[in-house]
Write a protein that holds these residues in place. Structure first.
Motif, PDB file in Angstrom:
ATOM      1  N   LEU A 237       0.855  -1.192   0.000  1.00  0.00           N
ATOM      2  CA  LEU A 237       0.000   0.000   0.000  1.00  0.00           C
ATOM      3  C   LEU A 237       0.889   1.240   0.000  1.00  0.00           C
ATOM      4  O   LEU A 237       1.577   1.498   0.983  1.00  0.00           O
ATOM      5  CB  LEU A 237      -0.902   0.029   1.242  1.00  0.00           C
ATOM      6  CG  LEU A 237      -1.948  -1.058   1.394  1.00  0.00           C
ATOM      7  CD1 LEU A 237      -2.879  -0.721   2.557  1.00  0.00           C
ATOM      8  CD2 LEU A 237      -2.744  -1.235   0.125  1.00  0.00           C
ATOM      9  N   GLU A 239       0.191   4.255   0.379  1.00  0.00           N
ATOM     10  CA  GLU A 239      -0.189   5.200   1.438  1.00  0.00           C
ATOM     11  C   GLU A 239       0.553   4.889   2.734  1.00  0.00           C
ATOM     12  O   GLU A 239       0.845   5.781   3.526  1.00  0.00           O
ATOM     13  CB  GLU A 239      -1.691   5.129   1.746  1.00  0.00           C
ATOM     14  CG  GLU A 239      -2.611   5.364   0.561  1.00  0.00           C
ATOM     15  CD  GLU A 239      -2.968   4.092  -0.189  1.00  0.00           C
ATOM     16  OE1 GLU A 239      -2.102   3.183  -0.229  1.00  0.00           O
ATOM     17  OE2 GLU A 239      -4.068   3.997  -0.736  1.00  0.00           O
ATOM     18  N   LEU A 240       0.806   3.601   2.959  1.00  0.00           N
ATOM     19  CA  LEU A 240       1.396   3.179   4.229  1.00  0.00           C
ATOM     20  C   LEU A 240       2.866   2.795   4.096  1.00  0.00           C
ATOM     21  O   LEU A 240       3.606   2.801   5.076  1.00  0.00           O
ATOM     22  CB  LEU A 240       0.632   1.973   4.790  1.00  0.00           C
ATOM     23  CG  LEU A 240      -0.847   2.226   5.093  1.00  0.00           C
ATOM     24  CD1 LEU A 240      -1.520   0.959   5.568  1.00  0.00           C
ATOM     25  CD2 LEU A 240      -0.997   3.324   6.136  1.00  0.00           C
TER      26      LEU A 240
ATOM     27  N   ARG B  48     -12.135   7.070   0.260  1.00  0.00           N
ATOM     28  CA  ARG B  48     -12.077   6.406  -1.043  1.00  0.00           C
ATOM     29  C   ARG B  48     -12.938   5.146  -0.959  1.00  0.00           C
ATOM     30  O   ARG B  48     -12.901   4.424   0.031  1.00  0.00           O
ATOM     31  CB  ARG B  48     -10.641   6.025  -1.370  1.00  0.00           C
ATOM     32  CG  ARG B  48     -10.503   5.332  -2.722  1.00  0.00           C
ATOM     33  CD  ARG B  48      -9.071   5.075  -3.082  1.00  0.00           C
ATOM     34  NE  ARG B  48      -8.461   4.115  -2.166  1.00  0.00           N
ATOM     35  CZ  ARG B  48      -7.171   3.778  -2.196  1.00  0.00           C
ATOM     36  NH1 ARG B  48      -6.373   4.351  -3.054  1.00  0.00           N
ATOM     37  NH2 ARG B  48      -6.690   2.895  -1.344  1.00  0.00           N
ATOM     38  N   THR B  79     -11.177   3.366   2.090  1.00  0.00           N
ATOM     39  CA  THR B  79     -10.436   4.201   3.032  1.00  0.00           C
ATOM     40  C   THR B  79     -11.452   5.113   3.716  1.00  0.00           C
ATOM     41  O   THR B  79     -12.312   5.687   3.045  1.00  0.00           O
ATOM     42  CB  THR B  79      -9.371   5.046   2.302  1.00  0.00           C
ATOM     43  OG1 THR B  79      -8.485   4.163   1.607  1.00  0.00           O
ATOM     44  CG2 THR B  79      -8.561   5.883   3.280  1.00  0.00           C
ATOM     45  N   ARG B  81     -12.226   8.061   7.108  1.00  0.00           N
ATOM     46  CA  ARG B  81     -11.687   8.944   8.157  1.00  0.00           C
ATOM     47  C   ARG B  81     -12.731   9.054   9.266  1.00  0.00           C
ATOM     48  O   ARG B  81     -13.913   9.275   8.998  1.00  0.00           O
ATOM     49  CB  ARG B  81     -11.374  10.338   7.609  1.00  0.00           C
ATOM     50  CG  ARG B  81     -10.821  11.281   8.694  1.00  0.00           C
ATOM     51  CD  ARG B  81     -10.489  12.673   8.196  1.00  0.00           C
ATOM     52  NE  ARG B  81      -9.280  12.690   7.377  1.00  0.00           N
ATOM     53  CZ  ARG B  81      -9.264  12.879   6.050  1.00  0.00           C
ATOM     54  NH1 ARG B  81     -10.403  13.078   5.410  1.00  0.00           N
ATOM     55  NH2 ARG B  81      -8.135  12.887   5.382  1.00  0.00           N
ATOM     56  N   HIS B  89      -7.520   1.953   6.406  1.00  0.00           N
ATOM     57  CA  HIS B  89      -7.612   1.316   5.099  1.00  0.00           C
ATOM     58  C   HIS B  89      -8.095  -0.129   5.262  1.00  0.00           C
ATOM     59  O   HIS B  89      -7.613  -0.851   6.129  1.00  0.00           O
ATOM     60  CB  HIS B  89      -6.241   1.264   4.415  1.00  0.00           C
ATOM     61  CG  HIS B  89      -5.601   2.604   4.270  1.00  0.00           C
ATOM     62  ND1 HIS B  89      -5.988   3.512   3.313  1.00  0.00           N
ATOM     63  CD2 HIS B  89      -4.613   3.204   4.973  1.00  0.00           C
ATOM     64  CE1 HIS B  89      -5.257   4.606   3.425  1.00  0.00           C
ATOM     65  NE2 HIS B  89      -4.412   4.442   4.434  1.00  0.00           N
TER      66      HIS B  89
END
Lengths: 368, 156
Positions: A237, A239-240, B48, B79, B81, B89
């Protein structure tokens, strides 16, 4: 001249309605569910996933049901479905050494770490029709035993002595090709060939593998091991900045050990063919490994003398979706093409008759 | 000092990674029940998805060599928040977007001190189920192991 013809809409709609009726069959019988297909026709589901090149048991079962059990139609439907989805990325390569093994057999070593694990196999059954399966006879629970040691890879055993070539290496800096993104080109690198073979038609690969055993590109194979089980699928990922597990898939792997090659620089050692297939399908994995080895002619300076060694022949004809598209398109209307051929053959006949008649007249005149 | 920070960071990553592995294997029932059991639920905003797509599964030539592309698999991901600020995620094999969304929520909750314990309880529940399933399969397979015995020929 191209003549557009309209018509047939009503016939097509009614034909599809009739197809739906025949697919459902006798309404007095319960409809088969997707879960039932997944659970009870699991190897049909596996074959569809492998050759559609898309791992999803539920969707493959739906395709089997929609296709009335026609495997290639089901493969076609699933292959078409995949084009509707975006690609999220490339996974980390699966690690088959860490597989949760459900079956593993080796034809090269009797006693080996992990042992011979038969698993749910058709081997050693008598292939007699079983009348108990007509009804709903209760089925016994499996026997349980304490698991043994880690199931070691056979290639690692031979590798320890240096008697076998290593796992496949591509040239430095090589990026694995992807058939779903690039057009086919020959000669084709081994990584791309393996992708094509992994989704190739089981029957076609089986026939080619068989041909090598019968002398058309012989490779003297032994099954180092076949293993079936679950492996973890991981995706990095961005993002991570680390890879996470998406879950597990079942695969079948075959390590074929083939007769030795050596050179003045290298002592003789066993060569290898590799097979890896979605789902449980050792026939396909074994065929794939035999064909993989047969196709490695350039690496071992072997003459191409048989169909199974000819990569353009093998790879171009292994995909049953392409093959069925081209063969089956022949039944679609070719009225204009055929009309043109008909006109041509009639004209040739007229000319032939005229030539014959002229020839006879000439003969007659000469005789007089 | 730097090393200590990095080590605790690595441990955090390893924990979250393991948590995400378990959330990817959690059933819709397990996730829904755990979500229902949370008292002070934060608001969840989508960042997302949830959406379904494909990943290319890869193998290694010969089992341990260079990679090749084996075939694709369906994946659902999301995803989210939380109103408390955490971003989570969720990503798992298959087409179940509801599961992916809940997995993302629990990944976010895992980062919140207030909810960490309940997420860990879910992790443990899933881990226990998977261990039991794997154990059972391994035992079934072990029962099909061939015990060879050698035939002795001749008289003695």
């Amino acid at each position: 001249m191209y003549v557009a013809v309209k018509g047939g809409e009503a016939a097509i709609a009614n034909a599809h309605r009739l197809l739906a009726d025949r697919r459902r069959g006798d309404r007095a019988l319960p409809a088969i569910t997707i879960d039932q297909v997944v659970e009870q026709l699991g190897l049909a589901v596996d074959r569809v996933m492998a050759e559609a090149s898309l791992y999803d048991r539920a969707l493959a079962a739906l395709a089997v049901r929609q296709a009335r059990g026609d495997m290639i139609e089901a493969i076609f439907i699933l292959r078409a479905y995949r084009t509707t989805l975006p690609r999220f990325g490339y996974c980390e390569p699966v690690d088959t050494a860490k597989m949760k093994v459900e079956r593993r057999v080796s034809a090269t070593y009797k006693d080996l770490p992990g042992g011979q694990l038969l698993g749910p196999t058709f081997d050693y059954t008598h292939r007699l029709l079983d009348p108990s399966l007509i009804g709903e006879e209760p089925v016994d629970e499996p026997v349980l035993k304490e698991p043994g040691e880690h199931v070691m890879r056979v290639s690692d055993i031979l590798d320890g002595e240096g008697l076998i070539e290593g796992d496949g290496k591509m040239p430095e800096g090589h990026v694995a090709g992807d058939l779903t993104r690039e057009p086919m080109e020959f000669p084709m690198a081994r990584d791309l060939r393996l992708q094509a073979l992994a989704r190739g038609d089981e029957g076609f690969l089986l026939a080619l593998a068989y041909s090598t055993q019968r002398g058309y590109g012989r490779t003297h194979p032994f099954v180092g091991e076949v293993r079936i089980g679950e492996v973890e699928v991981e995706l990095e990922l961005p993002e991570l900045g680390f890879a996470v597990s998406l879950g597990v898939i079942r695969v079948t792997e075959c390590q074929m050990v083939n007769q030795f090659k050596g050179s003045s620089r290298q002592p003789p050692q066993f060569t290898r063919g590799y097979g890896l297939v979605f789902g449980q399908s050792e026939r396909k994995a074994m065929s794939m490994s035999l064909v993989d080895r047969a196709l490695r002619t350039d690496e071992f300076d072997e003459d191409i003398v048989a169909p199974a060694q000819d990569q353009e022949f093998v790879i171009s004809h292994a995909d049953n979706v392409q093959a069925t598209g081209f063969v089956e398109h022949l039944k679609l209307p070719h009225y204009v093409d055929f009309q043109a051929e008909l006109d041509l053959v009639r004209r040739m006949r007229r000319e032939h008759d005229a030539a014959q008649a002229g020839g006879k007249d000439g003969m007659k005149e000469a005789a007089e | 000092m730097m090393d200590a920070a990095k080590t605790s960071d690595d441990a955090g990553v390893a924990q979250r990674r393991e948590g995400m592995r378990l959330l990817a294997r959690a059933t819709l029932g397990e996730l829904s029940l755990a979500w229902d059991a949370i008292d002070d639920k934060p608001e969840v905003a989508p960042v997302r998805g949830p959406e379904t797509g494909l990943v290319m599964v890869r193998g290694k030539i010969g089992g341990g060599g260079d990679p090749f592309n084996l075939g694709e698999a369906t994946v659902s991901r999301a995803t989210v928040r939380l109103s408390t600020g955490e971003v989570g995620h969720g990503q798992l094999l298959g087409t179940d977007k509801a599961r992916a969304r809940l997995a993302a929520i629990f990944d976010a909750l895992f980062q919140s001190a207030a909810h960490r314990a309940s997420v860990e309880a879910l992790h443990e529940q899933v881990a226990a189920r998977l261990d039991a399933e794997d154990r059972r399969k391994a035992e079934e397979t072990a029962a099909t192991r061939v015990d060879f015995f050698t035939m002795v020929r001749g008289e003695d």
